[in-house]
Design a protein around this motif. Sequence first.
Motif, short mmCIF file in Angstrom:
data_model
loop_
_atom_site.label_atom_id
_atom_site.label_comp_id
_atom_site.label_asym_id
_atom_site.label_seq_id
_atom_site.Cartn_x
_atom_site.Cartn_y
_atom_site.Cartn_z
N GLU A 123 0.81 -1.22 0.00
CA GLU A 123 0.00 0.00 0.00
C GLU A 123 0.84 1.27 0.00
O GLU A 123 0.31 2.38 0.01
CB GLU A 123 -0.92 0.00 1.23
N ALA A 124 2.17 1.12 -0.02
CA ALA A 124 3.06 2.28 0.10
C ALA A 124 2.87 3.28 -1.03
O ALA A 124 3.10 4.49 -0.86
CB ALA A 124 4.51 1.82 0.16
N HIS A 125 2.42 2.81 -2.18
CA HIS A 125 2.25 3.72 -3.33
C HIS A 125 1.10 4.70 -3.14
O HIS A 125 0.95 5.64 -3.92
CB HIS A 125 2.01 2.90 -4.61
N GLN A 126 0.31 4.51 -2.09
CA GLN A 126 -0.83 5.39 -1.85
C GLN A 126 -0.48 6.61 -1.00
O GLN A 126 -1.31 7.49 -0.82
CB GLN A 126 -1.95 4.61 -1.16
N TYR A 127 0.76 6.67 -0.47
CA TYR A 127 1.10 7.68 0.53
C TYR A 127 2.39 8.41 0.20
O TYR A 127 3.14 8.02 -0.69
CB TYR A 127 1.25 7.01 1.91
#
Length: 296
Positions: free
Chosen positions: A172-176
């Motif tokens: 999920e790191a690509h969302q932040y």
Amino acid sequence: MSKRIRKAVFPVAGLGTRFLPATKSIPKEMLTIVDRPVLQHVVEEAREAGIEHFVFVTGRNKAVIEDHFDIAYELEETLQRRGKIKEFEALAAQLPAAGATSFTRQQAPLGLGHAIWCAREIVGDEPFAVLLPDMVTAPANGQGGRCLAQCVAAYEKHGGNIIAVEETPWEEAHQYGIVSVGKDFGDAFEITGMIEKPPKGTAPSNLMISGRYVLSPEIFAILEKGEKGAGGEIQLTDGMKILAQTQAFNGVRFEGKTYDCGSKLGFLAANVAFALANPEIAGPFKAELKKVLGAV
């Protein structure tokens, strides 16, 4: 010696489109977690960290925020007359001191960086805190300080600029906004880079920027240039990356729990968590939860 952090900026001009139709006439910051608005939880966190002046960057249809942090004469008089002293004292306790609040307008939705820049004249030439009102924090295991107190403590020890971070699943790191990690100081660590929403699989760490900052006033001159980044908006992360070329940035891993109340799931989770932490209603609420869960 570092200057003490006295002022905090709350960017509250957002439209709250993810909560429509509820936010058509009610600012998203005024939706309630148990018995108080989301924004009040965030202001209380700032007060606990030693903040003395609360700067709200608002927009149209946000006047109710200013009213909430003001005296309500008729309501308070009625509570006293009816002997509802507990309720009266609760209202009085949440009010900032006279002159301790300032309100300024972000007249167009140009991004978080622009919202922070709108507070420049009120903040002046001193370091300040920023608290994103969508993010509500709770101390670990119900004990200790909330996130900003931890950030201020790190600032007082190490100086520089401070960014609170939390771990997120790698997928999920690509969302932040994500930080790169340098030297570890124990209670903080050196930030060697920042990137806003990295492409999948390219994040330098899984530490996401979680909505609490301590920044030097030099950030205002950078944001004033109005350079647009992701989404065609003036991004705070872009401004911090430029500032990091001349000033130190340190990260603080928040030890508690953060709820993203800008999402429906985070907002509902916060209501459950805070209700279960409230001794007045925790028992009956837990029983009702079991009934609901047993029926699905």
